[in-house]
Design an enzyme around this catalytic site. Structure first.
Site, PDB file in Angstrom:
ATOM      1  N   GLY A  21      46.256  36.122  38.945  1.00 45.90           N
ATOM      2  CA  GLY A  21      45.279  36.149  37.867  1.00 45.90           C
ATOM      3  C   GLY A  21      44.722  34.905  37.664  1.00 45.90           C
ATOM      4  O   GLY A  21      44.683  34.001  38.517  1.00 45.90           O
ATOM      5  N   GLU A 179      34.807  44.293  21.083  1.00 41.76           N
ATOM      6  CA  GLU A 179      33.756  44.626  22.218  1.00 41.76           C
ATOM      7  C   GLU A 179      33.962  46.228  22.483  1.00 41.76           C
ATOM      8  O   GLU A 179      32.817  46.418  22.908  1.00 41.76           O
ATOM      9  CB  GLU A 179      34.454  43.719  23.185  1.00 41.76           C
ATOM     10  CG  GLU A 179      34.080  42.183  22.720  1.00 41.76           C
ATOM     11  CD  GLU A 179      34.335  41.423  23.795  1.00 41.76           C
ATOM     12  OE1 GLU A 179      33.901  39.863  23.668  1.00 41.76           O
ATOM     13  OE2 GLU A 179      34.795  41.648  24.892  1.00 41.76           O
ATOM     14  N   ASP A 309      49.704  33.838  30.331  1.00 39.56           N
ATOM     15  CA  ASP A 309      50.154  34.898  29.188  1.00 39.56           C
ATOM     16  C   ASP A 309      51.666  34.803  29.063  1.00 39.56           C
ATOM     17  O   ASP A 309      52.064  34.890  28.031  1.00 39.56           O
ATOM     18  CB  ASP A 309      49.530  36.314  29.301  1.00 39.56           C
ATOM     19  CG  ASP A 309      48.222  36.253  29.107  1.00 39.56           C
ATOM     20  OD1 ASP A 309      47.375  34.993  28.688  1.00 39.56           O
ATOM     21  OD2 ASP A 309      47.531  37.365  29.231  1.00 39.56           O
ATOM     22  N   ALA A 326      42.280  33.437  28.754  1.00 39.77           N
ATOM     23  CA  ALA A 326      42.134  33.089  30.191  1.00 39.77           C
ATOM     24  C   ALA A 326      42.036  31.289  30.355  1.00 39.77           C
ATOM     25  O   ALA A 326      42.711  30.777  31.205  1.00 39.77           O
ATOM     26  CB  ALA A 326      40.916  33.380  30.581  1.00 39.77           C
TER      27      ALA A 326
END
Ligand code: FAD
Length: 427
Positions: A21, A179, A309, A326
């Site tokens: 990731g 969102e 994370d 991120a």
């Protein structure tokens, strides 16, 4: 006999990175052409860009434009090997990881497995709601939304059954929930009425439910208030100070005494680290994360690191750890590459996080941006949001694809990926 993963023979120290990731990928790229054999293990064969998953779920983007194959990313990097493998267990005593396709020894191990949805023990919600943490989950959601409209079109107007198919509830007032709610409102306001002219979209309700007293809790009060105003302008019903109590796949019950009939409850309220087995249970801290020291070493392990994370790094002892976002993962990946390259010396400075700010978008022309003291909302913020997200995508091809798709949907107010390619079946 144990099945070993086949990786090229090498005399270099082997860094095994579990998870490609944001954090794992940054680390691997920075170790390219360095004196390490880098092995990246990921259960998927692609790197995904989670901040745009909600656009895949609402038919605004194709899944392939927010995912890049690892083999493409690492093309030509001689010291980097990719294996599609899910790590099942870490054998810390023998410096070995066990995967679904074989085991592999390491000198240094980096856990960069990210996070998954945290239902906080609510089994009914877990069984019936729609999470949105991965590309398959966002494609399931897209299929389910569209399947619901295909069913609703055959039902009596304003019947409970029809309303339960078209009304939607989003749980969680963080950036993802917000969102998502904004994108659903755009679908309802601009796209679906043309597709399903028999349905009365005046009856379609979209709820955004947040347990706290404001949306976007980590952002400024002005951003929270403006985000709520934007959503309400778009016709989203925002409930604050409200918690989901139960959900059986049809009826959602809240602690304000209200109920909503919906077959589509999108759960974006909690995250928990994906810690592979092999670590002592008492080591794992709140949010299922691995505690690390200033050099990102997992507590009690000298050659095992955690980034992103899955790791709990508190810049100040006793204070909350850094958020699951991120930039934290990326900066940790960069830090670790520098640390390894320096030979992992004891006197290497500890990790420190540079917070550049945060942002969220609420449909076309509306976003909120907080950058330290500088805050902006509205159209200019929306351009900043677009630019930052476009530039953060991996690969020129993805950027071009997303830019072209955004341009087309900006001009036409359309969301063209309204496709049920893989029908969703509730388990
Ligand atoms: C819907 C959504 C929207 C978001 N929006 C934003 C945003 O706008 N801004 C922001 O800063 N952050 C956002 N985030 C958070 C951000 O995506 C994460 O903080 C970031 O991805 C963490 O990076 P990571 O490297 O720790 O993990 P990830 O990027 O999640 O990568 C983990 C990788 O590990 C792999 N993996 C997991 N378990 C295993 C295993 N056992 N074996 C092998 N491989 C494994 C996964 O396949 C994955 O590739 C969002 C997250 C989501 C879900």
């Amino acid at each position: 006999m144990a099945n070993h993963l086949r990786v090229p023979k090498s005399n270099l120290p082997r860094v095994v990175i579990v998870g490609g990731g944001f954090g794992g990928l940054r680390l691997a790229k920075k170790l390219a052409k360095r004196n390490f054999q880098v092995v990246v293990l990921d259960k998927n064969n692609y790197h995904a860009f989670p901040p745009l998953l909600y656009q895949v779920a609402t038919a605004g983007l194709d899944a392939s434009s927010i995912a890049t194959p690892f083999r493409k990313i690492f093309e030509g990097q001689k010291n980097i090997t990719f294996r599609m493998a899910e790590v099942l267990e870490v054998q810390t005593e023998s410096n070995r990881v066990i995967t679904n396709v074989g085991d592999l020894d390491y000198h240094y191990l980096v856990i960069a497995t990210g996070s998954t949805t945290n239902f906080f023990g609510m089994q009914d919600v877990q069984a019936h709601s729609m999470p949105m943490k991965s590309i398959p989950e966002s494609l399931d959601l897209r299929s389910m939304l569209l399947q619901n409209f295909e069913k609703a079109v055959n039902l009596d107007h304003r019947s409970d059954e029809q309303e339960s198919l078209i009304d939607m509830v989003v749980i969680g007032g963080g950036p993802t929930g917000l969102e998502m709610a904004g994108a659903l409102a755009e679908l309802r306001n601009h796209v679906l009425p043309d597709d399903y002219s028999e349905i009365d979209f005046g009856q379609m309700d979209i709820y955004l439910v947040e347990m706290g007293s404001r949306l976007l809790p980590p952002m400024s009060e002005v951003a929270s208030a403006k985000a709520k105003e934007f959503l309400e302008e778009m016709g989203v019903v925002v409930w604050l100070n409200t918690a989901l109590v139960s959900y059986d796949g049809y009826k959602a019950v809240f602690n304000n005494g209200k109920t909503i009939l919906t077959t589509c409850l999108i759960y974006a309220a909690g995250v928990a680290g994906c810690v592979p087995s092999g670590f002592a249970q008492e080591l794992i801290v709140r949010g299922r994360r691995l505690p690390v020291d200033a050099k990102l070493r997992v507590r009690g392990h000298n050659n095992i690191f955690a980034i992103g994370d899955v790791c709990a790094f508190a810049p100040v002892e006793g204070k909350p750890p850094l958020p699951m976002v991120a930039p934290v993962a990326i900066q940790m990946g960069s830090y670790l590459a520098n640390y390894f390259e320096a030979g992992a010396p004891d006197n290497f400075p500890g990790f420190s996080y540079h917070d550049k700010g945060s942002m969220a978008t609420i449909g076309k022309h509306r976003a909120v941006v907080d950058m330290h003291r500088w805050k902006t909302q509205g159209v200019f913020a929306w351009f900043i949001w677009m630019f930052v997200h476009l530039m953060s995508l991996v690969g020129f091809g993805s950027r071009v694809l997303v830019l072209l798709t955004w341009g087309q949907s900006y001009l036409s107010s359309d969301k063209r990926f309204r496709l049920i390619i893989r029908p969703f079946k509730k388990k």
